[in-house]
Design a protein around this motif. Structure first.
Motif, short mmCIF file in Angstrom:
data_model
loop_
_atom_site.label_atom_id
_atom_site.label_comp_id
_atom_site.label_asym_id
_atom_site.label_seq_id
_atom_site.Cartn_x
_atom_site.Cartn_y
_atom_site.Cartn_z
N PHE A 1 102.59 53.19 -12.38
CA PHE A 1 103.13 52.44 -11.57
C PHE A 1 102.90 50.95 -11.68
CE2 PHE A 1 103.88 55.61 -7.97
CZ PHE A 1 105.27 56.17 -8.54
N THR A 2 103.81 50.03 -11.61
CA THR A 2 103.68 48.55 -11.70
C THR A 2 102.89 48.43 -10.10
OG1 THR A 2 105.97 47.99 -10.91
CG2 THR A 2 105.47 48.07 -13.11
N ARG A 3 102.43 47.32 -9.95
CA ARG A 3 102.11 46.71 -8.86
C ARG A 3 102.89 46.71 -7.62
NH1 ARG A 3 102.08 43.47 -4.84
NH2 ARG A 3 100.13 42.76 -3.54
N GLU A 4 104.45 46.26 -8.13
CA GLU A 4 105.29 46.47 -7.03
C GLU A 4 105.52 47.73 -6.52
OE1 GLU A 4 109.44 46.99 -5.64
OE2 GLU A 4 108.93 47.40 -7.56
N GLU A 5 105.74 48.62 -7.49
CA GLU A 5 105.99 49.99 -7.15
C GLU A 5 104.65 50.65 -6.44
OE1 GLU A 5 108.66 51.47 -11.16
OE2 GLU A 5 106.39 51.34 -11.44
N ALA A 6 103.63 50.23 -6.79
CA ALA A 6 102.47 50.95 -5.86
C ALA A 6 102.44 50.28 -4.52
CB ALA A 6 101.03 50.39 -6.73
N GLY A 7 102.99 49.03 -4.17
CA GLY A 7 103.25 48.74 -2.85
C GLY A 7 104.16 49.50 -2.09
N ARG A 8 105.36 49.93 -2.71
CA ARG A 8 106.12 50.76 -2.35
C ARG A 8 105.71 52.02 -1.82
NH1 ARG A 8 110.68 50.41 -6.64
NH2 ARG A 8 111.57 52.25 -5.07
N GLN A 9 104.96 52.76 -2.70
CA GLN A 9 104.38 53.90 -2.47
C GLN A 9 103.45 53.81 -1.14
OE1 GLN A 9 101.56 55.46 -5.41
NE2 GLN A 9 101.95 57.59 -4.69
N ILE A 10 102.62 52.80 -1.24
CA ILE A 10 101.63 52.66 -0.16
C ILE A 10 102.40 52.56 1.18
CG2 ILE A 10 99.75 51.31 0.89
CD1 ILE A 10 98.91 50.49 -2.12
N ALA A 11 103.43 51.72 1.16
CA ALA A 11 104.17 51.20 2.26
C ALA A 11 104.73 52.67 2.88
CB ALA A 11 105.36 50.44 2.02
N GLY A 12 105.18 53.57 1.99
CA GLY A 12 105.79 55.05 2.34
C GLY A 12 104.63 55.86 2.88
N ASP B 1 99.21 45.26 3.98
CA ASP B 1 98.69 44.06 3.67
C ASP B 1 98.55 43.87 2.04
OD1 ASP B 1 97.27 41.71 4.49
OD2 ASP B 1 95.51 42.59 3.29
N PRO B 2 99.12 42.67 1.65
CA PRO B 2 99.07 42.49 0.07
C PRO B 2 97.57 42.46 -0.43
CG PRO B 2 100.38 40.87 1.34
CD PRO B 2 99.90 41.51 2.27
N ALA B 3 96.68 41.86 0.28
CA ALA B 3 95.39 42.31 -0.16
C ALA B 3 94.96 43.59 -0.32
CB ALA B 3 94.18 41.51 0.66
N GLN B 4 95.48 44.46 0.68
CA GLN B 4 95.06 45.82 0.44
C GLN B 4 95.81 46.47 -0.55
OE1 GLN B 4 96.66 48.38 3.31
NE2 GLN B 4 94.88 49.69 3.81
N ALA C 1 94.23 47.55 -7.87
CA ALA C 1 93.13 47.76 -8.99
C ALA C 1 92.51 48.84 -9.31
CB ALA C 1 92.35 46.07 -8.55
N ARG C 2 91.92 49.68 -8.15
CA ARG C 2 91.16 50.59 -8.18
C ARG C 2 91.63 51.78 -8.79
NH1 ARG C 2 87.82 52.38 -3.67
NH2 ARG C 2 86.52 53.15 -5.13
N SER C 3 93.03 52.03 -8.69
CA SER C 3 93.75 53.19 -9.12
C SER C 3 94.32 52.79 -10.59
CB SER C 3 94.88 53.62 -8.27
OG SER C 3 95.92 52.35 -8.15
N ASP C 4 94.55 51.55 -10.95
CA ASP C 4 95.12 51.45 -12.09
C ASP C 4 96.69 51.96 -12.27
OD1 ASP C 4 95.05 49.91 -14.36
OD2 ASP C 4 94.14 51.28 -15.69
#
Length: 1011
Positions: free
Chosen positions: A219-230, A237-240, A246-249
């Protein structure tokens, strides 16, 4: 059971993968339009392959497709043979029971090797075509099911696949050409290290234009953010997001784990090791749930609930609570069928399994094995024996493991999973010395390797020997394509037999070695067979003795036919009959029939071969029947009866298609292409040759098809194309075993190409090896065409200065070779006359009297192209002798030109046109009389000429019968023969050919046209 709590994924939203879904949906649309699709989906562990497949499968089902999913099963480090195909076929059968039954009708016994639900697998003799037969029947089954329904076959976790599964998948990807079918296979790309067995398959499939490969990226960072939101059901939080990304790559599974850990408040205390991250949630479970997780991790990729209960030995309420905790924590999940459990992700399973202590692992395997022995119904019947063998082997108990492994080897053999059988037998060899003597002495040979062992002993009372394991393993390696391993095993066996001599067993292993060195292109196998013959000489009759003689006779028939081969075949038949080895007897009788024809008794030999074909079909010996369908038409062709061979070959092709005998079928396509070429049906010959090169799994039939393609291209004047096909034929044939039936036709085409390009020195070079070896009895069918091509090349090059050096010696050697070759039947008598005439032409001494009997000879044969060529020669000789025979020469050239035009034989057509131009002859519309028998240009008999005359006049079969005083049925037979000779599909086309070639006077036809 906890089926209702199944949760396939923590994330409730499907993120990204738009391009990949588009590719899959496009493939589904193509499949629905009857264009079969093959796709590979790769990606590292945890990247989201399973989720993507689920989304696609759901969408496909909504569009009316039948989706069947099967996963490769891992038990310890072992894969179950054909496991994903068994599961997928079972799902297809459940979804389409009536269609499945109709598609499998008549082949249930064979298909039961893949799907035991169909009944008991057939017990027929095993052979090197067994696996190919099963694969072809599977492909046909899928094509039939997908004829009316769009079917999606999903095969998951290919990185765990056994060799048989990999081979079947490769076969399907190469051969599926019909049906509304989509095959999708997934694999973990990060597991495919340099020596992983899947790596060569992926490289092979990459070369196929019909296979699409999808690599799933992180995933890209944007896709990772959408997955976390789900997962969080809230905007993170953007920092989270930055920290988790970063840790999951970008790995989807690690994003889930980190997000879940964050919601539990554990994120700050996590170790940097992702493996430890996977264990954190397991270690947070109650102790009983951790115990169950460890049990499931060692039991395999999927474990049945009842088996878990037997191994865990917990009270049922405690077990259910433990499972509920593991499922609730998203560690385990229920299987699709609801009767067992698996880890939600294999990465967690691997982490838990890796955390087991060595003693703990072997103890768990022992408990699995003991539970399964106590209650075999704990697992499905088709997996029971394999799993028991795996559990005992990993329990490190040789006394229990050795019998279990041998039983599993028998099951693998019966399923045609020969590579798995070999692996299990190698395990048995590994365990042999560690197992107690009382265990070994109680073992009995359970599945014989062809005619090995009995060798005079009683298998019911004679203990299994280590040598018997080697025999089984050698055959398994040969059948499974693991020839290098099989060769090493035969060498080890023969070293043991040097220490403890046993002539029959040693002879058997030498026969295996002969077959292996031939298959591996390391020799012709003759020395190995000679050693086997020496070992059995003087011994009482036995199955081994009969097989040694039969194999030796078959070898000689292909390479050195003659009295010695005939005697070996006769002894093989006699010995096999004496010991009741029926299949060996029929196989040897087939060889004997062919050798009898070669020895000059075609009537007796052909009668014997026809009887063998009838017997093998009646007795269900499909492998020998297929060989009869190859050899009988080939022998008919050798005596000039190609027209009889054609329907027999077509019947044989259908027989092989019905029984999945693809390699034999490929041989028949090659032979059919040769027969059709001889009969002047060149378009059909080209199509048959293409089938041979495409359908053959063996190199030899592909070489035969390529050689016919080269002959066609040469005769049509496309020298570049001829050269390409010739190179392909040489590559398929190889150089390790130059059999006359291959080397002489190759030399003939090579000589023809070189001569056509004006390279007379190279043409002679192609001939010399054959002249050096000579032409022993039995190879005249290959020798005459080569000598004819050489004599023609010398005659055509007579005026070239470059041809003068070496010319006299070449002609002398050709003349000497002609004197050694037999003629026997009219076809080769005609070839002998033609070759001698060309030699006279090469010396400038040919006359019309030289060529007239050659033309007469070919007018009686079904060889329109050859007849056209010799008619051209006679016409040239007539014109060279003066103007008295100009009218006859014109007619000969007109007939030759008509055939050349019909066949597309441009060089012959050009040669005819040039001769007519030099002689100032007009070949069209200028003849002053109607020829007596013009239809003979196309090989028609007198009666067929009369029938064609009436067909061209528009008569029906009944009208033809009345006019010629024959029955309507006989008229129909004549019409069918005419259509075949003209290479057309209907009466209208036949009439058009007759008009175009001017076979009959136009006024006569018009006058006879009714109404």
């Amino acid at each position: 059971m906890l089926g209702p709590v199944e949760n396939r994924s923590v994330s409730p939203v499907f993120v990204g993968r738009a391009d990949e879904l588009d590719t899959l949906n496009d493939a589904l649309a193509r499949a629905a339009a009857a264009e079969p699709q093959a796709l590979l989906l790769g990606g590292e562990a945890g990247v989201g392959k399973t989720r993507l497949v689920e989304e696609f499968a759901t969408a496909a089902a909504r569009h009316g497709a039948v989706v069947a999913v099967g996963g490769c099963v891992e038990i310890g480090a072992d894969g179950l043979p054909f496991a994903p195909f068994s599961a997928a076929l079972r799902a297809l059968r459940d979804a389409l029971p009536e269609e499945f039954a109709a598609a499998a009708a008549g082949q249930e016994e064979e298909l039961a090797r893949l799907l035991p639900d169909l009944g008991e697998a057939g017990a027929g003799r095993h052979d090197e075509q067994g696996t190919a037969r099963l694969f072809e029947l599977t492909a046909r089954l899928l094509e039939r099911i997908a004829a009316e329904h769009t079917a999606v076959l999903v095969l998951e976790d290919l990185h765990w696949a056994d060799a048989s599964t990999r081979h079947l998948l490769a076969y399907l990807f190469r051969t599926l050409r019909a049906g509304r079918l989509l095959v999708l296979a997934t694999y973990r790309s990060d597991d495919i290290h340099r020596r992983h067995p899947l790596r060569p398959l992926l490289a092979e499939l990459d070369r196929l234009r019909t296979v699409r490969r999808i690599e799933l990226a992180r995933f890209t960072r944007e896709e990772a953010g959408r997955q976390i939101a789900g997962i969080l059901a809230a905007e993170p939080d953007p920092a989270q997001v930055d920290e988790i990304y970063a840790r999951s790559d970008g790995n989807a599974f690690f994003i889930e784990e980190l997000a879940v850990a964050a919601t539990a408040g554990d994120c700050t205390g996590l170790t940097d090791s992702l493996r430890d991250l996977l264990l954190v949630r397991v270690e947070a479970l109650p102790e009983s749930a951790q115990k169950v997780a460890r049990i499931v991790a060692e039991g395999g990729s999927t474990v049945e609930y009842r088996l878990i209960a037997a191994v865990a030995r917990l009270a049922e309420d405690d077990l259910i609570e433990a499972l509920r905790a593991a499922v609730g924590a998203h560690i385990l999940t229920a299987t699709r069928t609801g009767d067992g459990y698996r880890f939600r992700h294999s990465l967690v399973r691997e982490a838990v399994a890796d955390d087991l202590l060595p003693g703990e692992r072997s103890r768990l395997n022992r408990r699995y094995a003991e539970a399964l022995e106590a209650d075999p119904t704990l697992v499905p019947a088709d997996a029971r024996v394999m799993r028991l063998a795996s559990y005992w082997y990993h329990a490190h108990d040789p006394a229990k493991a050795l019998p279990a492994v041998l039983s599993a080897a028998v099951v693998a053999r019966r399923r045609h999973a020969y590579t798995e059988q070999l692996r299990l037998l190698e395990r048995a060899m590994e365990l042999w010395d560690s197992a107690p003597e009382e265990i070994r002495s109680a073992l009995r040979p359970v599945d014989y390797a062809e005619v090995y062992p009995p060798c005079g002993c009683d298998p019911a009372t004679t203990p299994l020997r280590y040598l018997d394991l080697l025999a089984e393993a050698a055959v398994a390696g040969r059948f499974g394509g693991e020839r290098e391993r099989a060769l090493k095993i035969t060498k080890r066996a023969l070293r043991l037999l040097d220490e403890e001599p046993d002539p029959l067993r040693a002879a058997w292993f030498w026969v295996q070695r002969s077959r292996l060195v031939q298959a591996m292109a390391r020799g012709d196998g003759r020395q190995e067979l000679a050693t086997a013959q020496d070992l059995v000489r003087g011994l009482p009759p036995s199955e081994v003795h009969a097989e040694v003689l039969a194999v030796a006779a078959g070898w000689s028939m292909q390479r050195r036919p003659g009295p010695e081969a005939l005697a070996a075949a006769e002894r093989a038949v006699e010995y096999a009959h004496m010991v009741g080895a029926r299949e060996t007897e029929l196989d040897a009788r087939l060889t004997l029939g062919g050798l009898t024809v070669e020895a000059g008794a075609p009537k007796a030999g052909l009668a014997e071969m026809r009887q063998v074909l009838r017997d093998t079909r009646a007795e269900g010996m499909h492998q020998v029947a297929a060989r009869a369908y190859v050899n009988l038409p080939s022998v008919l062709q050798s005596v000039g009866r190609d027209r009889e061979a054609v329907p027999l070959l077509r019947e044989g092709i259908e027989f092989c298609r019905a029984y999945g005998l693809l390699d034999s079928g490929a041989w028949m396509w090659g032979n059919l292409s040769e027969a059709l070429y001889s009969l002047g049906q060149w378009q059909e010959a080209a199509e048959a040759a293409a089938h041979a090169t495409r359908a053959g799994h063996g190199a030899m039939p592909r070489g035969a098809g390529a050689l016919t393609q080269a002959r066609l291209a040469l005769a049509r004047g496309d020298l570049a194309e001829a050269g390409r096909h010739l190179a392909a034929a040489r590559a398929w044939y190889g150089t390790h075993d130059p059999m006359p039936q291959q080397s002489l036709p190759v030399a003939r085409v090579a000589l023809g190409v070189a001569a056509a390009e004006g390279r007379i020195t190279d043409a002679r070079a192609a001939l010399l090896p054959a002249l050096d070896v000579g032409f022993p009895p039995g190879i005249h069918r290959y020798g005459w065409p080569l000598l004819l091509a050489a004599a023609t090349a010398e005659a055509d090059a007579r005026a070239l200065p470059a041809a003068l050096p070496g010319r006299a010696e070449t002609l002398d050697r050709l003349s000497a070779a002609v004197r050694t070759l037999t003629t026997g039947v009219p076809l080769w008598q005609a070839y002998g006359q033609w070759t001698r005439a060309e030699l006279l032409r090469a010396q400038g001494r040919d006359t019309a009297d030289t060529w007239s009997p050659v033309v007469t000879a070919f007018e009686c044969l079904d060889r329109p192209y050859a007849l056209a060529r010799v008619r051209h020669r006679l016409a040239a000789a007539l014109l060279a002798e003066g103007d008295d025979e100009r009218e006859r020469a014109v007619e000969l050239l007109r007939l030759a030109g008509a055939v050349a035009a019909h066949l597309g034989a441009r060089p012959l057509a050009d040669t005819v046109a040039r001769l007519a131009q030099r002689a100032r002859l007009t070949l069209t519309g200028a003849t002053r009389r109607t020829p007596a028998d013009p239809a003979t240009a196309l090989g028609l008999t007198s009666r067929e000429r009369d029938v064609l005359h009436l067909v061209a006049a528009g008569r029906t079969n009944r009208q033809i019968a009345a006019e010629l005083f024959i029955s309507p049925k006989t008229a129909s037979v004549h019409v069918s023969n005419i259509l075949g000779k003209l290479g057309v599909s209907g009466r209208g086309e036949a009439a058009a050919v007759a008009h175009r070639l001017g076979l009959f006077a136009a006024g006569t036809l018009a006058a006879e046209t009714p109404g």
